[in-house]
Design an enzyme around this catalytic site. Structure first.
Site, mmCIF file in Angstrom:
data_model
loop_
_atom_site.group_PDB
_atom_site.id
_atom_site.type_symbol
_atom_site.label_atom_id
_atom_site.label_comp_id
_atom_site.label_asym_id
_atom_site.label_seq_id
_atom_site.Cartn_x
_atom_site.Cartn_y
_atom_site.Cartn_z
ATOM 1 N N CYS A 16 -9.014 2.553 -2.868
ATOM 2 C CA CYS A 16 -9.594 1.263 -2.452
ATOM 3 C C CYS A 16 -10.891 1.433 -1.659
ATOM 4 O O CYS A 16 -11.641 0.474 -1.501
ATOM 5 C CB CYS A 16 -8.591 0.473 -1.627
ATOM 6 S SG CYS A 16 -7.043 0.183 -2.478
ATOM 7 N N HIS A 60 -11.821 -4.920 2.900
ATOM 8 C CA HIS A 60 -11.072 -4.722 1.658
ATOM 9 C C HIS A 60 -10.003 -5.803 1.563
ATOM 10 O O HIS A 60 -9.301 -6.086 2.537
ATOM 11 C CB HIS A 60 -10.446 -3.325 1.679
ATOM 12 C CG HIS A 60 -9.447 -3.106 0.599
ATOM 13 N ND1 HIS A 60 -9.694 -3.445 -0.711
ATOM 14 C CD2 HIS A 60 -8.180 -2.586 0.624
ATOM 15 C CE1 HIS A 60 -8.632 -3.143 -1.439
ATOM 16 N NE2 HIS A 60 -7.695 -2.630 -0.648
ATOM 17 N N ASN A 75 -5.355 -7.631 -4.968
ATOM 18 C CA ASN A 75 -5.988 -6.401 -4.497
ATOM 19 C C ASN A 75 -6.619 -5.689 -5.696
ATOM 20 O O ASN A 75 -5.908 -5.137 -6.533
ATOM 21 C CB ASN A 75 -4.929 -5.523 -3.826
ATOM 22 C CG ASN A 75 -5.489 -4.217 -3.301
ATOM 23 O OD1 ASN A 75 -6.621 -3.841 -3.590
ATOM 24 N ND2 ASN A 75 -4.685 -3.515 -2.527
HETATM 25 N N1 ACO Z 1 9.274 -10.630 -4.453
HETATM 26 C C1 ACO Z 1 10.384 -10.871 -3.775
HETATM 27 N N2 ACO Z 1 10.961 -9.964 -2.973
HETATM 28 C C2 ACO Z 1 10.379 -8.767 -2.853
HETATM 29 C C3 ACO Z 1 9.210 -8.442 -3.544
HETATM 30 C C4 ACO Z 1 8.651 -9.439 -4.366
HETATM 31 N N3 ACO Z 1 7.514 -9.216 -5.074
HETATM 32 N N4 ACO Z 1 8.859 -7.184 -3.223
HETATM 33 C C5 ACO Z 1 9.785 -6.736 -2.349
HETATM 34 N N5 ACO Z 1 10.704 -7.679 -2.138
HETATM 35 C C6 ACO Z 1 11.870 -7.619 -1.259
HETATM 36 C C7 ACO Z 1 12.284 -6.202 -0.969
HETATM 37 O O1 ACO Z 1 13.099 -5.715 -2.021
HETATM 38 C C8 ACO Z 1 13.052 -6.382 0.315
HETATM 39 O O2 ACO Z 1 14.319 -6.849 0.014
HETATM 40 P P1 ACO Z 1 15.637 -6.229 0.728
HETATM 41 O O3 ACO Z 1 15.418 -6.493 2.194
HETATM 42 O O4 ACO Z 1 16.735 -6.987 0.097
HETATM 43 O O5 ACO Z 1 15.578 -4.767 0.372
HETATM 44 C C9 ACO Z 1 12.317 -7.522 1.007
HETATM 45 O O6 ACO Z 1 11.536 -8.176 0.001
HETATM 46 C C10 ACO Z 1 11.428 -7.073 2.146
HETATM 47 O O7 ACO Z 1 10.642 -6.019 1.691
HETATM 48 P P2 ACO Z 1 9.631 -5.322 2.658
HETATM 49 O O8 ACO Z 1 9.006 -4.177 1.938
HETATM 50 O O9 ACO Z 1 10.264 -5.058 3.967
HETATM 51 O O10 ACO Z 1 8.559 -6.490 2.868
HETATM 52 P P3 ACO Z 1 7.274 -6.487 3.752
HETATM 53 O O11 ACO Z 1 7.333 -7.631 4.685
HETATM 54 O O12 ACO Z 1 6.954 -5.143 4.302
HETATM 55 O O13 ACO Z 1 6.152 -6.841 2.683
HETATM 56 C C11 ACO Z 1 4.438 -5.772 1.388
HETATM 57 C C12 ACO Z 1 5.933 -5.990 1.582
HETATM 58 C C13 ACO Z 1 3.788 -7.107 1.066
HETATM 59 C C14 ACO Z 1 4.249 -4.826 0.214
HETATM 60 C C15 ACO Z 1 3.851 -5.201 2.688
HETATM 61 O O14 ACO Z 1 4.575 -4.087 3.100
HETATM 62 C C16 ACO Z 1 2.405 -4.833 2.511
HETATM 63 O O15 ACO Z 1 1.568 -5.671 2.358
HETATM 64 N N6 ACO Z 1 2.106 -3.538 2.585
HETATM 65 C C17 ACO Z 1 0.742 -3.093 2.375
HETATM 66 C C18 ACO Z 1 0.642 -2.735 0.962
HETATM 67 C C19 ACO Z 1 -0.727 -2.851 0.396
HETATM 68 O O16 ACO Z 1 -1.515 -3.696 0.692
HETATM 69 N N7 ACO Z 1 -0.943 -1.939 -0.531
HETATM 70 C C20 ACO Z 1 -2.116 -1.967 -1.307
HETATM 71 C C21 ACO Z 1 -2.692 -0.650 -1.490
HETATM 72 S S1 ACO Z 1 -3.374 0.003 -0.031
HETATM 73 C C22 ACO Z 1 -4.510 -1.034 0.381
HETATM 74 O O17 ACO Z 1 -5.176 -1.546 -0.461
HETATM 75 C C23 ACO Z 1 -4.681 -1.316 1.810
#
Ligand code: ACO
Length: 329
Positions: A116, A256, A286
């Protein structure tokens, strides 16, 4: 001799024709909801490449628009740097395919993989080369077709990403504007947190890898989130220190576009109000290396970046890689 200044002369973007909304995930059997995706990420839709749309075609379209805006011909390009983590082929670099499509016969061309942070890293490499005095006009592109390397059965990742390309013409300039500060960092000890585990050199493709999908992107979401917030905050501080500016001197922050919560945390840390932050993650998702140049292209088209504007860019991506830049336009 005075060090030549590198100017961002023009930026344009291109995206695939197909819009894929949060509600469209139901049609491919992914258990998620518009509410979950918007609440956690701020994303409402993304563009997804269809048949015939490739990284080369998107980058070429964006480049042609940027060249027209800057009044630069293909023959004037000295170099093409393409920041990408989703090349059309593993060999050769997609940058040479863009070079051929543009007919930029004098230009050298290479891909730069900083995930990214790819466009931001590429701009800083371009600036360094312009400072040597040997390069005058460089085409920097951030482009991705992530839809082809994500696992469409993994709801943890497939809802986050989109496709697109943003192209910037960077030129030598005598004016006292351009890149005021530049900062790049990486930490490979955390490489496993966001990766494509298998299917390349260290672990060549097998039928088993194909079946389990371990050649697609995997991500430890929470860890990535924490590191992104920490590193982007550090990068914002470094950008201001490097340019000897304070947050009130910044007219616009273009971070970003990964996730609205990461963007808000970065702005808060940098003490920049959200009115001065450009956000389009809701419409593009993203797009990795493409996200900042697409945002810059839109910000300029909307008149939010004009001559004299001081803009801070902050990026973070797989690697991890991160960095920042302050540019006076
Ligand atoms: N829809 C519904 N539920 C979902 C989904 C979805 N798409 N994805 C995950 N879940 C569920 C999980 O299975 C979990 O369920 P469980 O508790 O029964 O196991 C629950 O939602 C919570 O999951 P978490 O991973 O704890 O959710 P979190 O609040 O951390 O959000 C997210 C997840 C959005 C991915 C967050 O961690 C995030 O934004 N991380 C940064 C990732 C990112 O931006 N990556 C891009 C590449 S790097 C960059 O560009 C910066």
């Amino acid at each position: 001799m005075k060090r030549p200044v590198a100017m961002l002369a023009a930026t344009a973007h291109a995206v695939p024709t197909r819009v894929f909304t949060n509600d469209d995930f139901a049609s491919i059997g992914v258990e998620t909801s518009d509410e979950w995706i918007r609440e956690r990420t701020g994303i409402g839709q993304r563009y997804i490449a269809g048949e015939g749309e490739t990284l080369t075609s998107l980058c070429t379209e964006a480049a042609r628009k940027a060249m027209a805006m800057a009044g630069v011909t293909a023959a004037e390009l000295d170099l093409i740097i393409l920041g990408t983590a989703s090349p059309d082929r593993l060999l050769p670099a997609t940058a040479v395919e863009v070079q051929a499509a543009l007919g930029a016969s004098r230009a050298a061309a290479f891909d730069l993989d900083a995930a990214c942070s790819g466009w931001l890293y590429s701009c800083q490499v371009a600036e360094g080369l312009i400072a040597t005095g040997s390069y005058e006009t460089i085409l920097v592109i951030g482009g991705e077709v992530l839809s082809r390397i994500i696992n469409w059965r993994d709801r943890n990742t497939c809802v986050l990403f989109g496709d697109g390309a943003g192209a910037t013409i960077i030129r030598r300039s005598t004016k006292q504007r351009g890149i005021l500060s530049a900062y790049m960092r990486s930490d490979g000890t955390l490489a496993d947190l966001l990766q494509r585990p298998k299917g390349a050199g260290a672990c060549p493709m097998t039928n088993e890898i194909l079946a389990e999908g371990s050649h697609f992107i995997t991500m430890a979401g929470r860890e990535v989130f924490k590191n992104a917030v920490r590193s982007m905050a550090d990068a914002a501080d470094r950008a201001l220190d490097g340019a000897k500016l304070s947050s009130t001197d910044v007219d616009l922050l273009i971070p970003h576009q990964a996730n609205i919560r990461i963007i808000e945390a970065t702005a808060k840390h940098a003490n920049i109000p959200m009115e001065k932050v450009f956000v389009n993650v809701d419409r593009y998702g993203n797009t990795s290396a493409a996200s900042i140049p697409i945002a810059l292209s839109e910000a300029q088209a909307q008149g939010r970046v004009k001559e004299g504007s001081t803009v801070m860019f902050v990026a973070f991506g797989a690697g991890f890689t991160w960095g920042s830049m302050i540019v006076r336009f």
